[in-house]
Design an enzyme around this catalytic site. Structure first.
Site, PDB file in Angstrom:
ATOM      1  CG  ASP A  11     -13.272   9.470  -2.136  1.00 28.31           C
ATOM      2  OD1 ASP A  11     -13.184   8.748  -1.118  1.00 28.31           O
ATOM      3  OD2 ASP A  11     -12.720   9.199  -3.209  1.00 28.31           O
ATOM      4  CG  ASP A  12     -15.223   7.137   2.953  1.00 28.09           C
ATOM      5  OD1 ASP A  12     -16.409   7.054   3.310  1.00 28.09           O
ATOM      6  OD2 ASP A  12     -14.308   6.450   3.432  1.00 28.09           O
ATOM      7  CG  ASN A  48     -10.360   1.419   1.654  1.00 29.47           C
ATOM      8  OD1 ASN A  48      -9.297   1.718   1.117  1.00 29.47           O
ATOM      9  ND2 ASN A  48     -11.485   2.055   1.423  1.00 29.47           N
ATOM     10  CD1 TRP A  63      -2.767   1.641   0.562  1.00 37.52           C
ATOM     11  CD2 TRP A  63      -1.410   2.392   2.171  1.00 37.52           C
ATOM     12  NE1 TRP A  63      -3.178   2.908   0.891  1.00 37.52           N
ATOM     13  CE2 TRP A  63      -2.360   3.390   1.881  1.00 37.52           C
ATOM     14  CE3 TRP A  63      -0.441   2.650   3.152  1.00 37.52           C
ATOM     15  CZ2 TRP A  63      -2.387   4.624   2.531  1.00 37.52           C
ATOM     16  CZ3 TRP A  63      -0.460   3.878   3.805  1.00 37.52           C
ATOM     17  CH2 TRP A  63      -1.433   4.845   3.501  1.00 37.52           C
ATOM     18  CG  ASP A  71      -4.737   5.540  -1.203  1.00 39.56           C
ATOM     19  OD1 ASP A  71      -5.510   5.796  -2.135  1.00 39.56           O
ATOM     20  OD2 ASP A  71      -5.077   4.870  -0.204  1.00 39.56           O
ATOM     21  CD1 TRP A 120     -15.790  -1.913  -5.520  1.00 41.24           C
ATOM     22  CD2 TRP A 120     -17.650  -1.985  -6.745  1.00 41.24           C
ATOM     23  NE1 TRP A 120     -16.490  -3.036  -5.147  1.00 41.24           N
ATOM     24  CE2 TRP A 120     -17.633  -3.115  -5.895  1.00 41.24           C
ATOM     25  CE3 TRP A 120     -18.723  -1.821  -7.612  1.00 41.24           C
ATOM     26  CZ2 TRP A 120     -18.652  -4.068  -5.890  1.00 41.24           C
ATOM     27  CZ3 TRP A 120     -19.730  -2.784  -7.608  1.00 41.24           C
ATOM     28  CH2 TRP A 120     -19.697  -3.883  -6.750  1.00 41.24           C
ATOM     29  CG  ASP A 121     -11.818   2.496  -1.836  1.00 46.90           C
ATOM     30  OD1 ASP A 121     -10.886   1.697  -2.032  1.00 46.90           O
ATOM     31  OD2 ASP A 121     -11.678   3.582  -1.225  1.00 46.90           O
TER      32      ASP A 121
HETATM   33  C1  DGJ Z   1      -8.934   4.652  -0.181  1.00 50.51           C
HETATM   34  C2  DGJ Z   1      -8.842   5.298  -1.532  1.00 50.51           C
HETATM   35  O1  DGJ Z   1      -7.699   4.863  -2.190  1.00 50.51           O
HETATM   36  C3  DGJ Z   1      -8.862   6.813  -1.351  1.00 50.51           C
HETATM   37  O2  DGJ Z   1      -8.706   7.447  -2.600  1.00 50.51           O
HETATM   38  C4  DGJ Z   1     -10.163   7.199  -0.699  1.00 50.51           C
HETATM   39  O3  DGJ Z   1     -11.235   6.911  -1.550  1.00 50.51           O
HETATM   40  C5  DGJ Z   1     -10.325   6.481   0.631  1.00 50.51           C
HETATM   41  N1  DGJ Z   1     -10.168   5.068   0.472  1.00 50.51           N
HETATM   42  C6  DGJ Z   1     -11.685   6.769   1.221  1.00 50.51           C
HETATM   43  O4  DGJ Z   1     -11.938   6.042   2.343  1.00 50.51           O
END
Ligand code: DGJ
Length: 662
Positions: free
Chosen positions: A295-296, A409, A134, A476, A406-407
């Site tokens: 975004d979020d 995480n 990451w 990111d 579409w994320d």
């Molecule tokens: C991870 C993404 O890579 C970011 O660009 C952003 O959308 C965050 N998540 C939001 O929680």
């Protein structure tokens, strides 16, 4: 190692410890192929406990550009179809496998790869692949293959930031001859590159067999994802060209130019609300942005990352009148509207989790380890798929949404599937099939939507997801110097039209304590992002008037060169730690754009040296501000571009009319 002769019919091994199965370059070896100790493609266990398969050739059929080889087990009613499809236009071969259980008892599949390839015996090979983590994805590495097996894989439920199923093989003494390939799968995958003691090199690629098993019931079939591979005599550039061309033509919206987007994340993080987003949208429209992406932070209960995931309706405090007023405002400003989602996840603090705690991936007797305060919904379950389809379909039906980010995480921790209808180890594959089903259903119902695949940066980039998503969030990390290296790695497989790149503020680039504290000029940051799908991610209220004017100009330039970047051919001319030069040419090689960057070179600094490539020898080209020569001359000339530290150039290249034709 000594060079052993290639096996022949009467050369069935050279010792009782080695058998023909080991020496032959078998197209699709199964575990059980006589005295064979190589990496097999197939491992089966039959109901009576027999743990080997013996595959015999039955027949082959050819139809147009497709070939099917049928194999059958010598004893059990199991049939295999090895499928081949030639993409002649891209010089690529697609391979996948279907297995049929024609008996009346279940068979357990413990490994089923998509393909195995053999390169000529007796040589030393180098493997190139992509490594990362990451915030630092897409590092290209090259290493010699030595005796034994090199394994690359994902065990994370998704493709991963750490390795990618893309590879090349070449002989260091013949770098122009390159074998290359990749896998269309967004879950656990495995690549094995094996050098045997007889100096045979073979590479296999497919679903990961780690913790995997699949009960193939009587009358059932199982089909693997496809692997795509090729050979080129034109080196790494040739391999890139074949893959780029192919991927571009198979994207969900292949012809459509990608809009310049603005994304709210780095400006407002979770603190989005109607007034703040409307104000950002106004600033974005002034600059020439075409797509405004929130975004979020917009949905029910989402104040920070510890709540809300799963509850996909607008937060009542932040958006008391829903999303319509914001979307209408964005549309009135002449932009399209896009939205962030993370459909596969749930926060324990959410309405969804309170109603369905059993919907997450877990083992009942183990803790449910959260990461970023979230758990993973078990998309292998049809009820979870149905929930997501209904909720997201409603969102897309009720709003004018042109783009979804579409994320995803986190990666999996305890991969349990309580009360699974079959072997719970099927979760690794059924999860991805469920993900594809949800995504495909939404795409069918809302064909106009462009999708971005993001997984905390570039954690899910592969040919499987690119049959659903049009573009990928590379990382990111938006530090422009780091981005140049990542864009180089990413471009080994994926074309620039899928490479979403944002211009952000300096302070965000050093947020994680990584990257140097250098202030890259706005133009440098823009030029880096203009090499892919341009986006902006900075807080637009912080731009000075001079910066705004500069940004407006650069966005206008991008719109002019966008077809070359997003749909043209890409030539990496220079890539070192300090210098980068990349040329994009249109299909007919009559027009191009050259990007050049210098990050840092201790004084006294030398000019950046490059040679143009891809030009028609006899045609005359003008390189903006530099001069005019024939293609052959440019390609034989060392061009010296004076570049200071942290400077960049964007130069247009145009073919001049042929005086004899006018
Ligand atoms: C991870 C993404 O890579 C970011 O660009 C952003 O959308 C965050 N998540 C939001 O929680």
């Amino acid at each position: 190692l000594p060079n052993y002769p290639a096996p022949t019919d009467d050369n069935e091994g050279y010792a009782s410890f080695n058998g023909p199965g080991q020496l032959a370059a078998s197209e699709y070896p199964a575990y059980g192929d006589g005295l064979s100790y190589i990496e097999p493609c197939l491992k089966l266990t039959f109901a009576d406990g027999t743990r080997t398969a013996e595959l015999e050739f039955v027949t082959s059929t050819v139809q147009d550009d497709s070939l099917t080889l049928t194999l059958r087990d010598a004893h059990y009613p199991v049939r295999l179809a090895l499928h081949y499809h030639l993409h002649a236009h891209d010089d690529l071969l697609e391979r996948w496998v279907t297995i049929y259980n024609e008996g009346d008892t279940a068979v357990t599949i413990e490994r089923i790869f998509s393909a195995q390839w053999h390169v000529p015996t007796g040589h030393d090979y180098h493997l190139r692949h992509l490594v990362g983590r990451w915030y630092d994805e897409w590092q290209l590495v090259e290493e010699p293959l030595t005796a034994g097996t090199k394994t690359l894989e994902s065990r994370r439920l998704t493709t991963s930031h750490h390795h990618n199923p893309w590879f090349t093989l070449h002989r260091p003494d013949q770098p122009a001859a390159v074998w290359f390939g990749t896998l269309a799968w967004s879950g656990n995958w495995k690549l094995t590159a094996e050098v045997s003691e007889t100096k045979q090199t073979r590479l296999s690629l497919g679903l990961n067999d780690w913790d995997f098993a699949w009960q193939l019931g009587a009358g059932e079939t199982f089909t693997t994802p496809f692997a795509l591979a090729g050979y080129t005599a034109e080196g790494f550039a040739g391999a890139r060209r074949c893959l780029h061309q192919h991927i571009r033509r198979h994207l969900p919206h292949p012809e459509q130019l990608r809009p310049v987007l603005y994304n709210s994340w780095e400006a407002t993080m979770f603190a989005v609300d109607e007034p703040s987003q409307k104000q950002l949208a106004e600033r974005a429209a002034e600059l020439g942005v075409e797509l405004f992406v929130m975004d979020d932070g917009w949905f029910h209960g989402r104040v920070f990352d510890n709540a809300g995931l799963g509850d996909w309706w607008p937060d009542e405090t932040k958006f008391p009148h829903g999303l319509q007023p914001l979307i209408q405002h964005v549309n009135q400003l002449g932009m399209q509207f896009g939205l962030w989602l993370e459909p596969e996840m749930v926060n324990p603090d959410s309405e969804l989790y309170r109603a369905h705690p059993d919907w997450v991936i877990h083992f009942p007797t183990r803790p449910r380890t959260p990461a970023r305060n979230q758990l993973i919904l078990n998309l292998a379950r049809p009820d979870v798929q149905t929930y997501l389809i209904e909720k997201l379909d409603a969102l897309l039906s009720q709003h004018n949404i042109a783009f979804i980010k579409w994320d995803m995480n986190r990666n999996v921790s305890e991969p349990g599937w309580p009360n699974a209808p079959a072997d719970p180890r099927e979760i690794w594959v059924r999860y991805v099939q469920g993900l594809y089903r949800v995504w495909d259903t939404l795409r069918e119902r809302h064909p106009q939507v462009l999708w971005q695949s993001c997984s905390g940066g570039g954690g899910r980039a592969d040919l499987g997801i690119l049959h659903r998503a049009d573009q990928i969030w590379v990382s990111d990390n938006t530090n422009p110097a780091r981005r140049l290296a990542m864009q180089y790695g990413f471009s080994q497989c994926f074309p620039a039209g899928t490479m979403e790149a944002w211009v952000t503020k300096d302070e965000f680039q050093t947020l994680m304590g990584q990257g140097d504290p250098v202030h890259y000029p706005l133009q440098f940051r823009f030029h880096v992002s203009m090499m892919g799908v341009l986006g902006l991610g900075m807080n637009l209220h912080h731009l000075s008037d001079a910066e705004k004017a500069e940004a407006q100009k650069l966005i206008a330039t991008y719109k002019e060169i966008r077809p070359l970047v997003q749909q043209g051919e890409q030539f990496w001319l220079v890539q070192t730690e300090t210098d980068t030069a990349v040329l994009y040419l249109d299909e007919s090689h009559t027009e191009g754009v050259l990007f050049a960057f210098r990050t840092f070179l201790p004084e006294p600094s030398a000019p950046l040296r490059l040679r143009l490539a891809g030009l028609t020898d006899t045609a005359v080209y003008k390189l903006e501000g530099i001069g005019q020569k024939t293609g052959a001359e440019w390609q034989a000339t060392d061009l010296a571009l004076p570049l200071g530290n942290f400077e960049s150039r964007l130069l247009r290249l145009t073919q001049q009319p042929d005086p004899l034709k006018s």
